[in-house]
Each structure stands twice: as structure tokens, then as C-alpha cells.
Design a protein around this motif. Structure first.
Motif, mmCIF file in Angstrom:
data_model
loop_
_atom_site.group_PDB
_atom_site.id
_atom_site.type_symbol
_atom_site.label_atom_id
_atom_site.label_comp_id
_atom_site.label_asym_id
_atom_site.label_seq_id
_atom_site.Cartn_x
_atom_site.Cartn_y
_atom_site.Cartn_z
ATOM 1 N N PHE A 1 3.221 -10.312 -8.959
ATOM 2 C CA PHE A 1 3.141 -10.586 -7.518
ATOM 3 C C PHE A 1 4.075 -9.643 -6.755
ATOM 4 C CE2 PHE A 1 4.774 -13.114 -3.856
ATOM 5 C CZ PHE A 1 3.627 -13.082 -3.086
ATOM 6 N N LEU A 2 5.289 -9.444 -7.263
ATOM 7 C CA LEU A 2 6.232 -8.533 -6.614
ATOM 8 C C LEU A 2 5.691 -7.101 -6.640
ATOM 9 C CD1 LEU A 2 8.914 -7.837 -5.275
ATOM 10 C CD2 LEU A 2 9.914 -7.676 -7.561
ATOM 11 N N LYS A 3 5.146 -6.656 -7.747
ATOM 12 C CA LYS A 3 4.612 -5.292 -7.829
ATOM 13 C C LYS A 3 3.474 -5.082 -6.836
ATOM 14 C CE LYS A 3 5.959 -4.478 -12.589
ATOM 15 N NZ LYS A 3 5.543 -4.398 -13.986
ATOM 16 N N MET A 4 2.599 -6.074 -6.699
ATOM 17 C CA MET A 4 1.512 -5.963 -5.718
ATOM 18 C C MET A 4 2.081 -5.943 -4.296
ATOM 19 S SD MET A 4 -1.571 -8.328 -7.351
ATOM 20 C CE MET A 4 -1.017 -9.718 -6.410
ATOM 21 N N THR A 5 3.100 -6.746 -4.054
ATOM 22 C CA THR A 5 3.739 -6.786 -2.740
ATOM 23 C C THR A 5 4.355 -5.431 -2.401
ATOM 24 O OG1 THR A 5 4.177 -9.153 -2.931
ATOM 25 C CG2 THR A 5 5.548 -7.915 -1.382
ATOM 26 N N ILE A 6 5.098 -4.868 -3.340
ATOM 27 C CA ILE A 6 5.724 -3.557 -3.124
ATOM 28 C C ILE A 6 4.653 -2.513 -2.850
ATOM 29 C CG2 ILE A 6 7.032 -1.717 -4.249
ATOM 30 C CD1 ILE A 6 8.612 -3.967 -5.709
ATOM 31 N N PHE A 7 3.603 -2.503 -3.652
ATOM 32 C CA PHE A 7 2.515 -1.553 -3.481
ATOM 33 C C PHE A 7 1.906 -1.681 -2.079
ATOM 34 C CE2 PHE A 7 -2.022 -0.472 -3.848
ATOM 35 C CZ PHE A 7 -1.927 0.847 -4.273
ATOM 36 N N ASN A 8 1.643 -2.899 -1.641
ATOM 37 C CA ASN A 8 1.068 -3.123 -0.308
ATOM 38 C C ASN A 8 1.997 -2.653 0.797
ATOM 39 O OD1 ASN A 8 -1.285 -4.200 -1.350
ATOM 40 N ND2 ASN A 8 -0.569 -6.305 -1.208
ATOM 41 N N TYR A 9 3.293 -2.958 0.679
ATOM 42 C CA TYR A 9 4.238 -2.535 1.714
ATOM 43 C C TYR A 9 4.382 -1.027 1.756
ATOM 44 C CZ TYR A 9 5.710 -7.363 2.513
ATOM 45 O OH TYR A 9 5.750 -8.689 2.828
ATOM 46 N N ILE A 10 4.426 -0.399 0.589
ATOM 47 C CA ILE A 10 4.554 1.063 0.562
ATOM 48 C C ILE A 10 3.326 1.707 1.192
ATOM 49 C CG2 ILE A 10 4.577 3.076 -0.987
ATOM 50 C CD1 ILE A 10 6.601 1.497 -2.710
ATOM 51 N N ASN A 11 2.133 1.219 0.861
ATOM 52 C CA ASN A 11 0.917 1.769 1.463
ATOM 53 C C ASN A 11 0.871 1.534 2.961
ATOM 54 O OD1 ASN A 11 -0.223 3.002 -0.747
ATOM 55 N ND2 ASN A 11 -1.261 1.157 -1.420
ATOM 56 N N ALA A 12 1.386 0.408 3.419
ATOM 57 C CA ALA A 12 1.385 0.110 4.856
ATOM 58 C C ALA A 12 2.406 0.946 5.620
ATOM 59 C CB ALA A 12 1.650 -1.369 5.087
ATOM 60 N N HIS A 13 3.429 1.436 4.920
ATOM 61 C CA HIS A 13 4.502 2.196 5.566
ATOM 62 C C HIS A 13 4.639 3.572 4.931
ATOM 63 C CE1 HIS A 13 5.431 -2.037 6.397
ATOM 64 N NE2 HIS A 13 5.892 -1.586 7.537
ATOM 65 N N ILE A 14 3.535 4.171 4.572
ATOM 66 C CA ILE A 14 3.517 5.409 3.792
ATOM 67 C C ILE A 14 4.295 6.550 4.455
ATOM 68 C CG2 ILE A 14 1.349 6.373 4.674
ATOM 69 C CD1 ILE A 14 2.288 6.234 0.984
ATOM 70 N N ASN A 15 4.345 6.593 5.772
ATOM 71 C CA ASN A 15 5.042 7.683 6.465
ATOM 72 C C ASN A 15 6.506 7.373 6.767
ATOM 73 O OD1 ASN A 15 2.727 9.321 6.518
ATOM 74 N ND2 ASN A 15 1.958 8.213 8.310
ATOM 75 N N ASP A 16 6.999 6.254 6.282
ATOM 76 C CA ASP A 16 8.382 5.859 6.529
ATOM 77 C C ASP A 16 9.302 6.605 5.556
ATOM 78 O OD1 ASP A 16 10.870 4.558 6.721
ATOM 79 O OD2 ASP A 16 9.909 2.667 7.256
ATOM 80 N N PRO A 17 10.258 7.378 6.082
ATOM 81 C CA PRO A 17 11.141 8.149 5.193
ATOM 82 C C PRO A 17 12.129 7.286 4.404
ATOM 83 C CG PRO A 17 11.846 8.375 7.471
ATOM 84 C CD PRO A 17 10.566 7.586 7.485
ATOM 85 N N ASN A 18 12.274 6.034 4.753
ATOM 86 C CA ASN A 18 13.255 5.173 4.093
ATOM 87 C C ASN A 18 12.678 4.351 2.943
ATOM 88 O OD1 ASN A 18 15.353 5.902 5.902
ATOM 89 N ND2 ASN A 18 14.439 4.564 7.430
ATOM 90 N N LEU A 19 11.491 4.687 2.487
ATOM 91 C CA LEU A 19 10.849 3.887 1.450
ATOM 92 C C LEU A 19 11.621 3.888 0.135
ATOM 93 C CD1 LEU A 19 7.023 4.488 1.907
ATOM 94 C CD2 LEU A 19 8.333 2.437 2.409
ATOM 95 N N ASP A 20 12.452 4.875 -0.069
ATOM 96 C CA ASP A 20 13.222 4.932 -1.319
ATOM 97 C C ASP A 20 14.322 3.886 -1.365
ATOM 98 O OD1 ASP A 20 11.658 7.051 -2.113
ATOM 99 O OD2 ASP A 20 13.089 8.564 -1.429
ATOM 100 N N ASN A 21 14.681 3.345 -0.219
ATOM 101 C CA ASN A 21 15.819 2.426 -0.132
ATOM 102 C C ASN A 21 15.403 0.969 0.000
ATOM 103 O OD1 ASN A 21 17.515 4.708 -0.100
ATOM 104 N ND2 ASN A 21 17.242 4.900 2.113
#
Length: 153
Positions: free
Chosen positions: A49-69
Motif C-alpha cells: 500500500f505504501l509503495k503504491m501511495t509513493i508511486f501515485n504521489y511521485i507521478n502526481a508531482h513529477i516536476n517537483d524538484p523536492n521529490l528526493d526528500n
């Protein structure tokens, strides 16, 4: 009811219930007054569930430079009299299953494996006034949460 009529209905019915945007940490604090919620580690099956959540958030914020943090924190809703409504809604019978809440404070994102709790938490979280003033699709989606909440109660 057509699209415009439904939007008008939502605005008329729920505009007085709109809450200003809060942080997800404030939402967790508010719900800790209603439910017993504790930070938790995830089991192997819950980690999916967490992995799917992370995947969804990363795809929704793909242009966000802070995704590494990003820092996702998981919480368990303790099963007791206070939380019975949510556990009954999910039809959880096993002691091995539990309701989870996952937040990421940088994205101000909150989710749960319990749809009803997720709706309630997103209502509590509120919405930025710019969406309200401009009547954006996000504003209509926020009002739709109230409709979903009323259907579940």
C-alpha cells in the motif's frame, strides 16, 4: 442531474462547511482527539500500500524538484470503540488487518486504506482559498467529499 446543476447543488449544500487548508500534521492531531492513532511500522503486505501511495504521489508531482526528500510516515488506527465505525465500514474481521493512515508533510498529502477515513481526513484538511475563489475543479472535488461523507454516515 446534469453537471452544472450538480455543481450548483454542491456549492449551495456545502459551501458553509468549507475549511481552510491545514497541514497533514494538524489533521493527524485533530483525529488523534477523536481516534487512537499511533505511528507504526508496516508489515510486508502493508508495505505494498505504501509503495503504491509513493508511486501515485511521485507521478502526481513529477516536476517537483523536492521529490528526493519525501518522508512518508505511517499511522495505525487502533481498533477500539472509537474506531469501530471505520473498521465496520471496511468489514475488517481479522486481527491481522488494520486501518492505516499515511502522510507526507512536504506534499501535504494524506491517505488511508479506509476510503471513509480518507474522505473524512481530506475534509478536515480543507482547501486553499484560491481554489474556492476561482471555483477550480479541485474546489468541486473538495465539495464532492462532503457528498461522499454524507452517503457513508
Amino acid at each position: 442531474m446534469d453537471h452544472d446543476d450538480y455543481n450548483a447543488y454542491l456549492k449551495q449544500q456545502y459551501s458553509h462547511e468549507i475549511r481552510p487548508l491545514q497541514s497533514v500534521n494538524d489533521v493527524i492531531s485533530a483525529f488523534q482527539k477523536k481516534l487512537d492513532i499511533a505511528e507504526t511500522e508496516l508489515s510486508e503486505s502493508e508495505a505494498i500500500f505504501l509503495k503504491m501511495t509513493i508511486f501515485n504521489y511521485i507521478n502526481a508531482h513529477i516536476n517537483d524538484p523536492n521529490l528526493d526528500n519525501l518522508n512518508f510516515i505511517s499511522y495505525e488506527v487502533v481498533r477500539n470503540e472509537k474506531s469501530d465505525h471505520y473498521y465496520n465500514h471496511m468489514r475488517i474481521r481479522s486481527d491481522n488487518e488494520r486501518i492505516l493512515v499515511i502522510i507526507e508533510s512536504q506534499l501535504n498529502a494524506i491517505t488511508s486504506n479506509c476510503e471513509e477515513l480518507k474522505v473524512d481526513m481530506n475534509i478536515e484538511r480543507g482547501i486553499d482559498t484560491s481554489h474556492v475563489n476561482q471555483e477550480t475543479p479541485e474546489f468541486i472535488a473538495y465539495l464532492m467529499l462532503f457528498d461522499a461523507h454524507n452517503e457513508n454516515h
